[in-house]
Design a protein around this motif. Structure first.
Motif, PDB file in Angstrom:
ATOM      1  N   LEU A 104     -14.024 -10.185   1.556  1.00 48.28           N
ATOM      2  CA  LEU A 104     -12.746 -10.699   2.029  1.00 48.28           C
ATOM      3  C   LEU A 104     -12.076 -11.477   0.907  1.00 48.28           C
ATOM      4  N   VAL A 105     -10.839 -11.100   0.592  1.00 50.77           N
ATOM      5  CA  VAL A 105     -10.094 -11.796  -0.473  1.00 50.77           C
ATOM      6  C   VAL A 105      -8.796 -12.422   0.043  1.00 50.77           C
ATOM      7  N   GLY A 106      -8.402 -12.072   1.274  1.00 53.90           N
ATOM      8  CA  GLY A 106      -7.156 -12.619   1.788  1.00 53.90           C
ATOM      9  C   GLY A 106      -6.891 -12.172   3.206  1.00 53.90           C
ATOM     10  N   ILE A 107      -5.726 -12.567   3.688  1.00 52.18           N
ATOM     11  CA  ILE A 107      -5.263 -12.135   5.009  1.00 52.18           C
ATOM     12  C   ILE A 107      -3.744 -12.011   4.947  1.00 52.18           C
ATOM     13  N   ILE A 108      -3.222 -11.008   5.621  1.00 53.00           N
ATOM     14  CA  ILE A 108      -1.769 -10.834   5.706  1.00 53.00           C
ATOM     15  C   ILE A 108      -1.406 -10.785   7.182  1.00 53.00           C
ATOM     16  N   THR A 109      -0.363 -11.523   7.537  1.00 52.54           N
ATOM     17  CA  THR A 109      -0.002 -11.669   8.946  1.00 52.54           C
ATOM     18  C   THR A 109       1.372 -11.076   9.228  1.00 52.54           C
ATOM     19  N   ALA A 110       1.661 -10.940  10.512  1.00 54.05           N
ATOM     20  CA  ALA A 110       2.992 -10.476  10.921  1.00 54.05           C
ATOM     21  C   ALA A 110       4.061 -11.449  10.425  1.00 54.05           C
ATOM     22  N   THR A 111       3.746 -12.730  10.384  1.00 51.01           N
ATOM     23  CA  THR A 111       4.691 -13.720   9.862  1.00 51.01           C
ATOM     24  C   THR A 111       4.985 -13.470   8.389  1.00 51.01           C
ATOM     25  N   ASP A 112       3.957 -13.103   7.613  1.00 46.46           N
ATOM     26  CA  ASP A 112       4.172 -12.765   6.201  1.00 46.46           C
ATOM     27  C   ASP A 112       5.129 -11.584   6.076  1.00 46.46           C
ATOM     28  N   MET A 113       4.986 -10.608   6.969  1.00 49.36           N
ATOM     29  CA  MET A 113       5.859  -9.432   6.950  1.00 49.36           C
ATOM     30  C   MET A 113       7.308  -9.809   7.258  1.00 49.36           C
ATOM     31  N   LEU A 114       7.482 -10.720   8.209  1.00 48.83           N
ATOM     32  CA  LEU A 114       8.837 -11.159   8.541  1.00 48.83           C
ATOM     33  C   LEU A 114       9.469 -11.915   7.382  1.00 48.83           C
TER      34      LEU A 114
END
Length: 198
Positions: A104-114
């Motif tokens: 695991l190196v990170g996380i991407i969220t729906a908020t990041d997409m917005l």
């Protein structure tokens, strides 16, 4: 744009043996709705606030691995953002762990997409306006952008499809003070201006 440019690196994590209560406290403290579950940096699951809420009464003694979603969807850092967005919307999930070489190196969220959409559309640019043009039969992108640049700064440009049955729309972002003159020049040139959004 790729996932590595938007993701949160080294996100907060929990382990399978942690209690659900401890995981909830981490989520509440960080104000996020999901947390990756790792075993020696290897992603083994994801715990959402919904998973944790279902077991509130037993959360002090229940382990994370008893309620987590095992084998979550994930992406790697070089995944195109549009692919990640498709996975989020298609699977109705709020985040994607980012994994590289099984770690695991990170996380991407729906908020990041917005936030990325906001930047692409120029919503973060103060006092900007968007001019939408019908691309079908009304000229090409380079002519439109060259014309706008001759009048005012071009803050952004892109295309989107209105619907499956309708054609493509070109949008140009310009300073709001120049929007009317740019739209008028585009009409005079032969472009079909669909709307000017202030």
């Amino acid at each position: 744009m790729i996932v590595a440019e938007l993701m949160t690196a080294n996100p907060v994590t929990v382990e399978p043996s942690d209690t659900v209560q401890a995981a909830r406290e981490k989520m509440e403290g960080g104000r996020f709705r999901q947390v990756p579950v790792v075993d020696q940096q290897t992603l083994v699951g994801i715990l959402t606030d919904r998973d944790a809420r279902r077991h509130l009464e037993q959360s002090a003694r229940m382990r994370v691995d008893e309620v987590m979603s095992a084998h979550p969807f994930s992406v790697d850092p070089s995944t195109p953002v549009e692919r990640a967005a498709h996975l989020l919307t298609t699977n109705k999930i709020g985040s994607l762990p980012v994994v590289e070489h099984k770690k695991l190196v990170g996380i991407i969220t729906a908020t990041d997409m917005l936030k990325a959409l906001e930047a692409v559309l120029g919503a973060t640019t103060e006092a900007s306006s968007r001019i939408d043009l019908d691309l079908d039969g009304s000229g090409d992108i380079s002519a439109a952008t060259s014309l706008v640049r001759s009048i005012c700064p071009l803050l952004g440009v892109g295309t989107y499809r209105r619907s499956r049955s309708e054609g493509e729309v070109l949008y140009v972002l310009v300073p709001s003070t120049n929007a009317q003159s740019a739209a008028h020049a585009l009409k005079e040139y032969g472009f079909k201006v669909l709307a000017v959004h202030y």
